[in-house]
Design an enzyme around this catalytic site. Sequence first.
Site, PDB file in Angstrom:
ATOM      1  N   ALA A 120      11.746  -6.852 -14.951  1.00 12.68           N
ATOM      2  CA  ALA A 120      10.568  -7.598 -14.648  1.00 12.68           C
ATOM      3  C   ALA A 120      10.154  -8.123 -15.956  1.00 12.68           C
ATOM      4  O   ALA A 120      10.406  -7.621 -17.102  1.00 12.68           O
ATOM      5  CB  ALA A 120       9.507  -6.667 -13.931  1.00 12.68           C
ATOM      6  N   GLN A 121       9.121  -9.043 -15.772  1.00  8.12           N
ATOM      7  CA  GLN A 121       8.163  -9.490 -16.826  1.00  8.12           C
ATOM      8  C   GLN A 121       6.907  -9.347 -16.791  1.00  8.12           C
ATOM      9  O   GLN A 121       6.282  -9.487 -15.419  1.00  8.12           O
ATOM     10  CB  GLN A 121       8.459 -11.046 -17.123  1.00  8.12           C
ATOM     11  CG  GLN A 121       7.756 -11.698 -18.493  1.00  8.12           C
ATOM     12  CD  GLN A 121       8.721 -12.946 -18.843  1.00  8.12           C
ATOM     13  OE1 GLN A 121       9.707 -12.833 -19.228  1.00  8.12           O
ATOM     14  NE2 GLN A 121       7.989 -14.079 -18.916  1.00  8.12           N
ATOM     15  N   ASP A 273       9.654   8.381 -17.090  1.00  8.19           N
ATOM     16  CA  ASP A 273       9.952   7.465 -18.068  1.00  8.19           C
ATOM     17  C   ASP A 273       8.650   7.500 -19.084  1.00  8.19           C
ATOM     18  O   ASP A 273       8.176   6.237 -19.444  1.00  8.19           O
ATOM     19  CB  ASP A 273      10.477   6.119 -17.549  1.00  8.19           C
ATOM     20  CG  ASP A 273      10.791   5.493 -18.682  1.00  8.19           C
ATOM     21  OD1 ASP A 273      11.807   6.150 -19.707  1.00  8.19           O
ATOM     22  OD2 ASP A 273      10.869   4.215 -18.631  1.00  8.19           O
TER      23      ASP A 273
END
Length: 432
Positions: A120-121, A273
């Site tokens: 994704a951006q 994460d």
Amino acid sequence: MKKKIWLDGLKSVARMGETAVVAAKAGIKYATEKPSNAKLMRETFESLGSTYIKLGQFIASTPSLFPREYVEEFQGCLDQTPKLPFSYIEGVLASEFAGRDLGEIFASIDETPLASASIAQVHAAKLVSGEDVVIKVQKPGVETILYTDLNVLHWSAKILEKVVPKVKFASLADIVEEIKNRMVREVDFIEEAKNIDDFSQYLELTQNKTATAPKVYHLYSTRRVLTMQRFFGVPLTDFNVVKKVSKDPSQVLITAMNTWFGSLMMCNSFHADLHAGNLMLLEDGRVGFIDFGIVGQLKPEVWTACIAFMDALQKTDFPLMAENMLKMGMTDREIDTKILADDLERLFSGVLLADPQDILSSNPADLNDIMMDMVAVGERHGIRFPRDFALLFKQMLYFDRFMRILAPYTDIYADQRLQMVQTIDPNLLLKH
């Protein structure tokens, strides 16, 4: 509908052709330059893009399934990809919010992305109602590429299992299936929104005012677009910058760790994460948790056993370590805990001749080595660790890096403020 199926099929064929070309180039490189197998595989995976990058990260975080040289090589698997033009972002938003005027949702959207990764951006924006938000937009063809790549991998794994029936890391097809399940969840932003909501509910129920997660704007979110509250703050990787916001940087780290440890016990999943880019110190002093795309699941009793294992290690009580190692993993064998304890003593005596506390202050590479050695000992005794055990340990390595920046002269694990296992009110438990 038929047109879409036809287009998806065409894209799949094109993707298989692209994969074949990259594989051929890798073969030529191997023949001419003779790089190590692990390095060549990492470079090839990075060339192949999102699916293989995520596969590389899975290898890096799953030492119980893959050879050490590959685990270590894939620690550096890069997740940065070229930025997409803003016209593509506009196109996705128009498609996902079809029938709605984007001008009635967003007052403005920054054309320059805040970040661009394999899936994704992310762009900063402002809602017409005035709130600052970030928009996470899925990159083109991610799902088609994902399914095509994983089908190829699954087919390849089946062939490999037939050709090499005694392959050391058996059930490769099952491993690919596990990767598929994780990655399918990661490309579904509805799932990520649920993860954020779950974490936010946990913060609310425990009345935790020192940490926060971004508010999700569900009306403006879909499988391919996620609209969230924008956080303003600094990363936890610059001591001098953190010092300007907080008088006690070590307390910032304690807050982050206590919040995360509590989520292990009380959330449906844990953030797996939390690297430097996903933890922020906000302007108001709270710790902000962001990007819940990668999560793990761990039974509270497994985490309790992990803590008891580390406590026994500090006391060099190897029989107790063996008992808790069994609780952390799974086995269908009768285990002789005395023999297991002897193996653990041989392992850790060589590493910790000076002080058992060193296990918690070793550098990340050493800690990773220790975990892989420990997993190897467990495997010899038929102990299988949960898949998400590696994600758990990877996060401990991330915290180790934060400690070196924010509390270089403090033994965080001996700090009375740290609560690795927290007392839980049964009425607050989210798990069933």
